[in-house]
Design a protein around this motif. Sequence first.
Motif, short mmCIF file in Angstrom:
data_model
loop_
_atom_site.label_atom_id
_atom_site.label_comp_id
_atom_site.label_asym_id
_atom_site.label_seq_id
_atom_site.Cartn_x
_atom_site.Cartn_y
_atom_site.Cartn_z
N ALA A 462 -12.88 42.58 66.39
CA ALA A 462 -12.24 41.31 66.07
C ALA A 462 -12.57 40.22 67.08
O ALA A 462 -12.03 39.11 67.00
CB ALA A 462 -10.72 41.50 66.00
N PHE A 463 -13.43 40.57 68.08
CA PHE A 463 -13.82 39.63 69.13
C PHE A 463 -12.60 39.15 69.92
O PHE A 463 -12.54 38.00 70.37
CB PHE A 463 -14.59 38.44 68.55
CG PHE A 463 -15.89 38.85 67.89
CD1 PHE A 463 -17.04 39.01 68.64
CD2 PHE A 463 -15.93 39.11 66.53
CE1 PHE A 463 -18.23 39.41 68.04
CE2 PHE A 463 -17.11 39.52 65.93
CZ PHE A 463 -18.27 39.67 66.68
N ALA A 464 -11.63 40.05 70.07
CA ALA A 464 -10.44 39.75 70.86
C ALA A 464 -10.47 40.43 72.23
O ALA A 464 -9.66 40.13 73.10
CB ALA A 464 -9.18 40.18 70.12
N ALA A 465 -11.41 41.37 72.42
CA ALA A 465 -11.43 42.16 73.65
C ALA A 465 -11.65 41.28 74.88
O ALA A 465 -11.09 41.55 75.95
CB ALA A 465 -12.50 43.23 73.55
N GLY A 485 3.06 32.72 74.82
CA GLY A 485 2.10 32.82 75.91
C GLY A 485 0.66 32.92 75.43
O GLY A 485 -0.25 32.85 76.24
N LEU A 486 0.47 33.08 74.13
CA LEU A 486 -0.88 33.15 73.55
C LEU A 486 -1.13 31.92 72.70
O LEU A 486 -0.20 31.35 72.12
CB LEU A 486 -1.03 34.41 72.68
CG LEU A 486 -0.83 35.77 73.36
CD1 LEU A 486 -0.96 36.87 72.33
CD2 LEU A 486 -1.84 35.96 74.49
N SER A 487 -2.38 31.53 72.62
CA SER A 487 -2.73 30.43 71.73
C SER A 487 -2.67 30.91 70.28
O SER A 487 -2.67 32.11 70.01
CB SER A 487 -4.13 29.91 72.05
OG SER A 487 -5.11 30.87 71.65
N GLN A 488 -2.66 29.95 69.36
CA GLN A 488 -2.61 30.33 67.95
C GLN A 488 -3.85 31.13 67.56
O GLN A 488 -3.77 32.10 66.79
CB GLN A 488 -2.50 29.07 67.07
CG GLN A 488 -2.34 29.35 65.58
CD GLN A 488 -1.06 30.09 65.25
OE1 GLN A 488 -0.05 29.93 65.94
NE2 GLN A 488 -1.10 30.92 64.22
N GLY A 489 -4.99 30.75 68.10
CA GLY A 489 -6.21 31.48 67.80
C GLY A 489 -6.17 32.90 68.33
O GLY A 489 -6.61 33.85 67.65
N GLN A 490 -5.64 33.08 69.54
CA GLN A 490 -5.54 34.43 70.11
C GLN A 490 -4.58 35.30 69.29
O GLN A 490 -4.84 36.48 69.06
CB GLN A 490 -5.06 34.34 71.56
CG GLN A 490 -6.11 33.77 72.51
CD GLN A 490 -5.56 33.52 73.90
OE1 GLN A 490 -4.36 33.22 74.06
NE2 GLN A 490 -6.41 33.60 74.89
N ARG A 491 -3.50 34.69 68.84
CA ARG A 491 -2.57 35.46 68.00
C ARG A 491 -3.26 35.92 66.72
O ARG A 491 -3.08 37.06 66.28
CB ARG A 491 -1.36 34.59 67.63
CG ARG A 491 -0.50 34.17 68.80
CD ARG A 491 0.60 33.22 68.35
NE ARG A 491 1.15 32.48 69.47
CZ ARG A 491 2.00 31.47 69.36
NH1 ARG A 491 2.39 31.08 68.15
NH2 ARG A 491 2.46 30.85 70.42
N ILE A 496 -6.01 40.10 63.30
CA ILE A 496 -7.25 40.59 62.68
C ILE A 496 -7.60 41.97 63.23
O ILE A 496 -8.00 42.87 62.48
CB ILE A 496 -8.39 39.58 62.91
CG1 ILE A 496 -8.11 38.29 62.13
CG2 ILE A 496 -9.74 40.17 62.51
CD1 ILE A 496 -9.05 37.14 62.46
N ALA A 497 -7.44 42.14 64.55
CA ALA A 497 -7.69 43.46 65.15
C ALA A 497 -6.75 44.50 64.57
O ALA A 497 -7.13 45.66 64.36
CB ALA A 497 -7.52 43.37 66.66
N ARG A 498 -5.53 44.10 64.28
CA ARG A 498 -4.54 45.02 63.70
C ARG A 498 -5.02 45.57 62.36
O ARG A 498 -4.95 46.78 62.11
CB ARG A 498 -3.21 44.29 63.55
CG ARG A 498 -2.10 45.11 62.93
CD ARG A 498 -0.89 44.23 62.65
NE ARG A 498 -0.29 43.74 63.88
CZ ARG A 498 0.58 42.73 63.95
NH1 ARG A 498 0.91 42.08 62.84
NH2 ARG A 498 1.11 42.37 65.09
N VAL A 499 -5.52 44.68 61.49
CA VAL A 499 -5.96 45.14 60.17
C VAL A 499 -7.28 45.91 60.28
O VAL A 499 -7.53 46.83 59.50
CB VAL A 499 -6.06 43.96 59.19
CG1 VAL A 499 -7.30 43.13 59.43
CG2 VAL A 499 -6.04 44.45 57.74
N MET A 500 -8.12 45.56 61.26
CA MET A 500 -9.36 46.30 61.44
C MET A 500 -9.09 47.72 61.93
O MET A 500 -9.83 48.65 61.60
CB MET A 500 -10.28 45.56 62.41
CG MET A 500 -10.90 44.31 61.79
SD MET A 500 -12.13 43.52 62.84
CE MET A 500 -12.86 42.35 61.68
N LEU A 501 -8.04 47.91 62.70
CA LEU A 501 -7.67 49.25 63.14
C LEU A 501 -7.19 50.10 61.96
O LEU A 501 -7.52 51.29 61.87
CB LEU A 501 -6.57 49.16 64.21
CG LEU A 501 -6.03 50.49 64.73
CD1 LEU A 501 -7.12 51.29 65.42
CD2 LEU A 501 -4.85 50.27 65.68
#
Length: 587
Positions: A462-465, A485-491, A496-501
């Motif tokens: 998800a390019f979140a790492a 504490g996170l930006s909207q994009g980071q959230r 996206i990483a959640r659904v990819m898992l």
Amino acid sequence: MRWEDAAPREVLARIVSYVRPHRGLVAAAFLTAVGSQGLALTVPVLVGLAIDAVVGPGQVAWGDLAWLMGCLACVVAAVALLQWLQGYTTSRLTYDTVRDLRDAAYGKFRRLPVSYIDDHPHGDLMSRVVNDADAVGDGLLQGVQQLFCGVVAVVGTLAFMFWISPAIAVVVVVVTPVSVLVAAFIAKVGHTSFAAQQEIQGDLGGYVEEHVSNQRLLWAFGRAGEAEEGFAALNDRLYTVGERAQFAGSLTNPGTRFANNVVYAVVAAIGCWACLTGFPGPLSIGGVQSFLSYTTQYTKPFNDISGVMTQLQTAFASARRLFALIDAPEMEPDPADALVLPEEPAGEMGFSDVSFGYEPGRPLLEGLTWHADPGERVAVVGPTGCGKTTLINLLLRFYDADSGTIRVDGRDTRALTRASLRRAFGMVLQDTWLFEGTVADNIAYGRPDATREEVRAAAERAFAADFIERMPEGYDTVVGEGGAGLSQGQRQLLCIARVMLVDPPILLLDEATSSIDTRTEALVQEAFDAMMAGRTSLVVAHRLSTVRSADQILVMGRGTIVERGTHEELLALGGEYAKLYRSQFEG
């Protein structure tokens, strides 16, 4: 039943149904109340006998007095112990009952239709589960204590008063109902104000929740002042209604005390007359003292009930709101013969002549028909409000269609269990949702048993790492509620990483990359393309750059599909899709 209009006896009966499972604590509370009150009722007798033991100066029966003082000390110690036990059992009974009420209210959310959640302010629903349950607990605690102690006190004092002087006891019994009538009248007058007070408290909770969660937007649009004015208006309404309710409640105790003081004065006059003349019966000075003490104890339960009337009124008003939630109509249960969708469905899905509206008589979708073969990528585009997101709501059975059929793998979704149907889908929405917990826990929400390596791999896809590893504790960093504490994009990347898992058989994307920068969006889109390869997916998008590679594009408008085809076919058609495309890329 409309709990808002329920009679007090109906509300009380429902509260008792939650108390009933804790019969042991009820029995313990009652027995300790009987013991403590019963022993306390012997104190006036002992004091009266001690007074009679003192005939005059130098004429004191010291032996009798010492024995009576010893008995009195033992009684007082035993009463103190039993009162502590009563307080413990009553508090335990109250908290266990309120816990059951909260469990029932919170558990109800799992069975409520989404329409109920959408139609009620979330702050008001939270207020019912937290504040109203607390108010019921406070009223129950006070009510149980006063009920048990009051019953024992009234019965016991009556017995002792009739034993000392039946004639004077009759006077007390005849005059006392005056205080009860006063309390009942005031309670009836204050009922409406207490109900309105709890209702406005719920509205206020919803208003605060709504504006605190969107504080940045208030500042950005310079509406903080107007929001404060709106809060002040609600707060003033609560103040006015609450003042009326508290005023009505505050009248109860003085009114009943006045009536009880009249009773006390009458008893004192008759007792003194009996002591001097022997009419209506012989009575000693100690007997007069004992009788006056019993008169006070006899009227005390009525004073105590009137003193907690405000809490009881609030508790009943809160219970009505709580039971209205607990008894709200639930979503239609799965049929007894409901089918279970296989864990790895083929992915065929489609609508057949589906019509639907969120409000009766106002259809949003009319006669909608489309079909996706297994592994096909379908994109849905169109102007805002045309019903794109509604397709996802209907596919997942958050709402049921008014007419027509929705199928997955050739099966009517109404014939499938909701759990197996929703398990087949992975969903990324435009609105992100993160809970207070570690980054790893948020990514693994759909697969709690995932290993750390699997979580890390999903984040990389998800390019979140990259941004996760720059955080203080990496994957163990705790994020605040809602992703604070996170930006909207980071959230959105975490979602996206959640659904990819989860790696679902069917993928639903609703503006899944709307909050991501263009470069990252292109990378994530590549990851989605790889993920969607060989599996059915439905993509809702405004940015047409994300749907060019779709096998089928549905263009929606006016509640139906106005165009369908591939990107090239629709451009060649020169219709609505071509206009949308030119507005984004050629305007």
